[in-house]
Design a protein around this motif. Structure first.
Motif, PDB file in Angstrom:
ATOM      1  N   UNK A   1      10.507  -5.201  43.122  1.00  0.00           N
ATOM      2  CA  UNK A   1      10.003  -3.832  43.196  1.00  0.00           C
ATOM      3  C   UNK A   1       8.517  -3.835  43.523  1.00  0.00           C
ATOM      4  N   UNK A   2       8.134  -2.958  44.438  1.00  0.00           N
ATOM      5  CA  UNK A   2       6.724  -2.684  44.730  1.00  0.00           C
ATOM      6  C   UNK A   2       6.487  -1.209  44.447  1.00  0.00           C
ATOM      7  N   UNK A   3       5.475  -0.912  43.636  1.00  0.00           N
ATOM      8  CA  UNK A   3       5.230   0.491  43.299  1.00  0.00           C
ATOM      9  C   UNK A   3       3.757   0.841  43.482  1.00  0.00           C
ATOM     10  N   UNK A   4       3.470   2.121  43.477  1.00  0.00           N
ATOM     11  CA  UNK A   4       2.086   2.565  43.611  1.00  0.00           C
ATOM     12  C   UNK A   4       1.365   2.450  42.268  1.00  0.00           C
ATOM     13  N   UNK A   5       0.096   2.813  42.245  1.00  0.00           N
ATOM     14  CA  UNK A   5      -0.702   2.620  41.032  1.00  0.00           C
ATOM     15  C   UNK A   5      -0.170   3.424  39.852  1.00  0.00           C
ATOM     16  N   UNK A   6       0.262   4.664  40.116  1.00  0.00           N
ATOM     17  CA  UNK A   6       0.798   5.476  39.026  1.00  0.00           C
ATOM     18  C   UNK A   6       2.069   4.849  38.469  1.00  0.00           C
ATOM     19  N   UNK A   7       2.888   4.302  39.338  1.00  0.00           N
ATOM     20  CA  UNK A   7       4.083   3.611  38.888  1.00  0.00           C
ATOM     21  C   UNK A   7       3.760   2.411  38.017  1.00  0.00           C
ATOM     22  N   UNK A   8       2.729   1.662  38.391  1.00  0.00           N
ATOM     23  CA  UNK A   8       2.296   0.514  37.576  1.00  0.00           C
ATOM     24  C   UNK A   8       1.855   0.973  36.191  1.00  0.00           C
ATOM     25  N   UNK A   9       1.065   2.045  36.159  1.00  0.00           N
ATOM     26  CA  UNK A   9       0.559   2.570  34.889  1.00  0.00           C
ATOM     27  C   UNK A   9       1.697   3.054  33.993  1.00  0.00           C
ATOM     28  N   UNK A  10       2.643   3.788  34.567  1.00  0.00           N
ATOM     29  CA  UNK A  10       3.742   4.336  33.778  1.00  0.00           C
ATOM     30  C   UNK A  10       4.679   3.242  33.272  1.00  0.00           C
ATOM     31  N   UNK A  11       4.873   2.211  34.084  1.00  0.00           N
ATOM     32  CA  UNK A  11       5.714   1.091  33.636  1.00  0.00           C
ATOM     33  C   UNK A  11       5.056   0.369  32.469  1.00  0.00           C
ATOM     34  N   UNK A  12       3.750   0.176  32.553  1.00  0.00           N
ATOM     35  CA  UNK A  12       3.025  -0.461  31.456  1.00  0.00           C
ATOM     36  C   UNK A  12       3.092   0.390  30.197  1.00  0.00           C
ATOM     37  N   UNK A  13       2.937   1.690  30.354  1.00  0.00           N
ATOM     38  CA  UNK A  13       2.981   2.583  29.182  1.00  0.00           C
ATOM     39  C   UNK A  13       4.369   2.567  28.549  1.00  0.00           C
ATOM     40  N   UNK A  14       5.399   2.562  29.391  1.00  0.00           N
ATOM     41  CA  UNK A  14       6.759   2.490  28.855  1.00  0.00           C
ATOM     42  C   UNK A  14       6.968   1.189  28.080  1.00  0.00           C
ATOM     43  N   UNK A  15       6.574   0.072  28.655  1.00  0.00           N
ATOM     44  CA  UNK A  15       6.787  -1.217  27.993  1.00  0.00           C
ATOM     45  C   UNK A  15       6.007  -1.329  26.691  1.00  0.00           C
ATOM     46  N   UNK A  16       4.907  -0.624  26.591  1.00  0.00           N
ATOM     47  CA  UNK A  16       4.109  -0.644  25.364  1.00  0.00           C
ATOM     48  C   UNK A  16       4.681   0.270  24.287  1.00  0.00           C
ATOM     49  N   UNK A  17       5.620   1.154  24.680  1.00  0.00           N
ATOM     50  CA  UNK A  17       6.106   2.170  23.738  1.00  0.00           C
ATOM     51  C   UNK A  17       7.628   2.316  23.722  1.00  0.00           C
ATOM     52  N   UNK A  18       8.349   1.390  24.324  1.00  0.00           N
ATOM     53  CA  UNK A  18       9.791   1.602  24.505  1.00  0.00           C
ATOM     54  C   UNK A  18      10.586   1.612  23.209  1.00  0.00           C
ATOM     55  N   UNK A  19      10.025   1.097  22.129  1.00  0.00           N
ATOM     56  CA  UNK A  19      10.740   1.147  20.849  1.00  0.00           C
ATOM     57  C   UNK A  19      10.475   2.441  20.080  1.00  0.00           C
ATOM     58  N   UNK A  20       9.574   3.274  20.598  1.00  0.00           N
ATOM     59  CA  UNK A  20       9.249   4.525  19.904  1.00  0.00           C
ATOM     60  C   UNK A  20       8.838   5.579  20.930  1.00  0.00           C
ATOM     61  N   UNK A  21       9.824   6.084  21.672  1.00  0.00           N
ATOM     62  CA  UNK A  21       9.531   7.054  22.723  1.00  0.00           C
ATOM     63  C   UNK A  21       8.944   8.345  22.159  1.00  0.00           C
ATOM     64  N   UNK A  22       9.468   8.784  21.033  1.00  0.00           N
ATOM     65  CA  UNK A  22       8.956  10.018  20.431  1.00  0.00           C
ATOM     66  C   UNK A  22       7.493   9.856  20.052  1.00  0.00           C
ATOM     67  N   UNK A  23       7.144   8.711  19.493  1.00  0.00           N
ATOM     68  CA  UNK A  23       5.747   8.445  19.148  1.00  0.00           C
ATOM     69  C   UNK A  23       4.866   8.402  20.378  1.00  0.00           C
ATOM     70  N   UNK A  24       5.395   7.827  21.459  1.00  0.00           N
ATOM     71  CA  UNK A  24       4.629   7.735  22.703  1.00  0.00           C
ATOM     72  C   UNK A  24       4.327   9.104  23.283  1.00  0.00           C
ATOM     73  N   UNK A  25       5.174  10.077  22.957  1.00  0.00           N
ATOM     74  CA  UNK A  25       5.014  11.422  23.509  1.00  0.00           C
ATOM     75  C   UNK A  25       4.455  12.412  22.495  1.00  0.00           C
TER      76      UNK A  25
END
Length: 245
Positions: free
Chosen positions: A177-201
């Motif tokens: 996969x190749x993604x743009x900068x926003x995609x990179x940022x969102x993937x990193x944020x997801x991986x940092x919070x994937x065990x607690x989506x409600x907390x992330x939001x």
């Protein structure tokens, strides 16, 4: 696979999506509603931009087998059969029915996509199935992917972005996969919070708004992950459940 993120429905206007697959995300709540309705046996969903258009389409349908759903300012539209709560779209209510849906953000995002080779809808509930569909498609055609986040009243909404990050992460587990900068940022944020989506939001504007209005159960439902296999696909202005081979 090359992936680009469009942050809001409004920014999708005027873009030529030719040669691309568009993925629309409105976690809270339109794409969660549509996925749930189709999973529960709805015949099809017709997304429209305005209440007036919804009423006009409804008048041309078999009204005995057609339901109107949606929201304005997150609340049920007067005279409509259903709101924008996915919990209302139960099998006993929607099975075999045509649904006409209008929402503030999600149905606008869907209708703003012009010329895409394919338009599919995503939410947390069908993220894995959606990723599998995109990977399978990549084996047949070489097509870029554009993820359109519906946003909230013209602003980027973190719930949609977090779901986009999840989908990109799922894709990376299966293909290059190749993604743009926003995609990179969102993937990193997801991986940092994937065990607690409600907390992330927890600070997300739209989520806080729905909490204030009392939609606690809707939020929990919409943040459940990978629990259905339905992939909604837009065909000639109508959304149907993609038939799996």
């Amino acid at each position: 696979m090359k992936i680009t993120i469009i942050p809001t429905a409004q920014q999708a206007q005027g873009i030529n999506f030719s040669g691309q697959t568009a993925v629309v995300i409105d976690v809270l709540r339109a794409t969660s509603v549509i996925t749930t309705a189709l999973e529960n046996g709805a015949r099809e969903v017709i997304p429209v931009k305005t209440v007036e258009e919804a009423q006009s389409v409804y008048a041309q349908c078999d009204t005995a087998n057609t339901l109107r759903g949606g929201e304005r300012n997150a609340l049920k539209i007067e005279g409509f059969d259903l709101s924008n709560s996915p919990l209302e779209y139960k099998k006993k209510v929607v099975e075999g029915k045509t649904l006409i849906l209008t929402t503030t953000n999600g149905t606008n995002a869907i209708n703003n996509i012009i010329g895409a080779d394919e338009v599919v809808l995503a939410c947390f509930r069908n993220a894995a199935a959606l990723a599998d569909h995109l990977v399978g498609l990549s084996h047949c055609v070489n097509r870029d992917v554009v993820i359109v986040c519906a946003g909230t009243e013209g602003r980027f909404s973190l719930d949609d972005g977090l779901c986009a990050g999840m989908i990109i992460d799922l894709l990376k587990q299966q293909t290059e996969v190749e993604t743009d900068d926003l995609g990179l940022l969102l993937t990193h944020y997801y991986n940092s919070n994937k065990t607690n989506l409600l907390g992330a939001l927890s600070g997300c504007f739209h989520l806080k708004r729905l909490f204030t209005l009392g939609f606690y159960d809707d939020i929990r439902f919409c943040l459940e992950t990978n629990c259905v296999t339905t992939v909604p696909i837009v065909q000639e202005g109508k959304i149907k459940k993609k038939q799996m081979p």
